[in-house]
Design an enzyme around this catalytic site. Sequence first.
Site, PDB file in Angstrom:
ATOM      1  N   GLU A   1      55.705  36.886  53.556  1.00 55.83           N
ATOM      2  CA  GLU A   1      56.268  36.301  54.769  1.00 55.83           C
ATOM      3  C   GLU A   1      55.778  34.878  55.026  1.00 55.83           C
ATOM      4  O   GLU A   1      55.683  34.443  56.182  1.00 55.83           O
ATOM      5  CB  GLU A   1      56.000  37.197  55.983  1.00 55.83           C
ATOM      6  CG  GLU A   1      56.683  38.547  55.861  1.00 55.83           C
ATOM      7  CD  GLU A   1      56.377  39.487  57.014  1.00 55.83           C
ATOM      8  OE1 GLU A   1      55.473  39.186  57.810  1.00 55.83           O
ATOM      9  OE2 GLU A   1      57.044  40.530  57.113  1.00 55.83           O
TER      10      GLU A   1
ATOM     11  N   GLU B   1      60.285  44.890  52.718  1.00 52.07           N
ATOM     12  CA  GLU B   1      59.462  45.459  53.789  1.00 52.07           C
ATOM     13  C   GLU B   1      60.370  45.767  54.956  1.00 52.07           C
ATOM     14  O   GLU B   1      61.174  44.933  55.374  1.00 52.07           O
ATOM     15  CB  GLU B   1      58.340  44.520  54.225  1.00 52.07           C
ATOM     16  CG  GLU B   1      57.461  45.143  55.327  1.00 52.07           C
ATOM     17  CD  GLU B   1      56.344  44.226  55.795  1.00 52.07           C
ATOM     18  OE1 GLU B   1      55.687  43.620  54.923  1.00 52.07           O
ATOM     19  OE2 GLU B   1      56.134  44.106  57.020  1.00 52.07           O
TER      20      GLU B   1
END
Length: 565
Positions: A82, A157
């Site tokens: 991320e 995810e």
Amino acid sequence: MHSPDDENYQRGYEWWLMKEAKKRNPSIKLYGLPWGFPGWIGNGNGSPYSNITMTVDYILRWMKGAQKYHGLYIDYIGIWNERIYNKGYIKLLKKTLNENGFEKTMLVASDNKWEISTDILQDTELAKAVDIIGIHYPGTKTTDDTLKTGKTIWSSEDYSTFNDEVGGGCWARILNQNYVNGNMTSTISWNLIASYYNALPYTRNGLMTANEPWSGHYDVDTPIWISAHTTQFTQPGWNYLKHGSGAGHLDKGGSYVTIVNETQLTMIIETMSHDHSICIRPKLPAYNVTKQTATFHLKGTFSLIQSLNVWKSKFKYGGAKSEMFVQMQSVKVVNGEFTVNLDLDEIYTLTTSTAGKKGQYDEPPPSSPFPIIYSDNFDDYDEFSEGSNFADQSGVFEIRQSNDADHGLVMRQVAASYPVIWCQDSNSPVSFIGNSSWKDVSMSVDAFLEKDGTGVMVGARATNGGCKIHKSHGVFFWILSNGTYLLTADIDKLEVYTKGTVGVAKNKWFNIGLIVMERQATGSIDGRDIFTHSLYEDTVNGFLAIGTLTFAPSMFDNFNITATA
């Protein structure tokens, strides 16, 4: 690797977890994704891309260590969880893997948002390096550019939702609709098992919950059984059938997917209603689902199937007990056709596989709070493991040899520098333990300062773990190597209650004690009180803590707690 020459492949629980998973399913795939990096990566500049050759070597050594010491081949490798990606790094990583025997390892990028897709379309070398586009929390949707790449697409995810019935409904819906709506052929849950204190961020955001090692209590939550609807009847290497030919939306809401190999077929159907399948993110648009009857037609060699085994889950609300993963009477297939009556909030698996089995387990011990009297001398551990019940929030606390006959194994802070962070970290390493509701406590620990310019800490009523650890407040008693002490109301030492001098030096064991009762704190060294001070009214309750002033080694031993219930 806390330093460039610190290649240790025994620390952490992940090696054990991967090997246990392989025992149960040798076909399971392994995926490595850095969330952060040690501070020495990138020459201490806070970026893994300051020296991409160094970072690639770090990843390569980890993968080689997995193979050499544990017999584990890493099937997939990511970039940086991320956070921004670097095209030069991605290309060099792929090239290096190919040159070092990891040609079969597939590279996933970028475990964040969709921008990587546009770059892949514009950069042929990058397109060759990236095997899979991995997106986090896509809301079951994809983008035109991503589809244009022709790459395999993953929700690498997802979920991250409280694991009650609504959380289970979220998981059921996205497992199907990530493929139906977004062409994603893998959905990975964060996290696997919620084994951290409830008061820390993302409470019970795992597929099941096991966060009371002192009691042995655990909860087998609904997402575990929802997972079984897919994972018990398929294997890596099976394929989703195309949209309109085995996957799609049901006429009155809900979805279905079909996953096959050369001879076997598994269909999963879900009819989750909107309010019973809301995930933590992103926002779920309104939609409707109603009762319906669905008829399916099998074609090709699958038209010869005469019956399908059926497993069903039915979510119930308002205090009623959900029915999870129940084997039903098989469905007859006549001339390749079968019909299923579907109610709201149901999941069905219809399959040719006979592998399904609902595992049985003994009733877990009853839940109980953290013991109010607790001690640990750290002698009953393997070296390089973690201390039981301690939850590191910053830094790394490991069991190590003290090279002192009187202390033996101890807990040592071993992170040597501020890391390349995923989220904001504290400048002072800290580990939590205990019960976040505790108010009045007495604690003590033996401590050993190994270097100048360092210090150790014990704390009580500590708040704000995880990415807010740098904002933690509480009662923190610091002993510094220059012979001074501090009592602070925050982890960053901006709010100082009192300070003074104390006869403590490096390279010598001493005992540090802290008693917090109502609005008063008393600190001691080797059993001698050195201050008693009143506390702010808003310093109410929280975890106990141990820590160090800086990212430097210090040791702890003979940890003791006495708390009021």
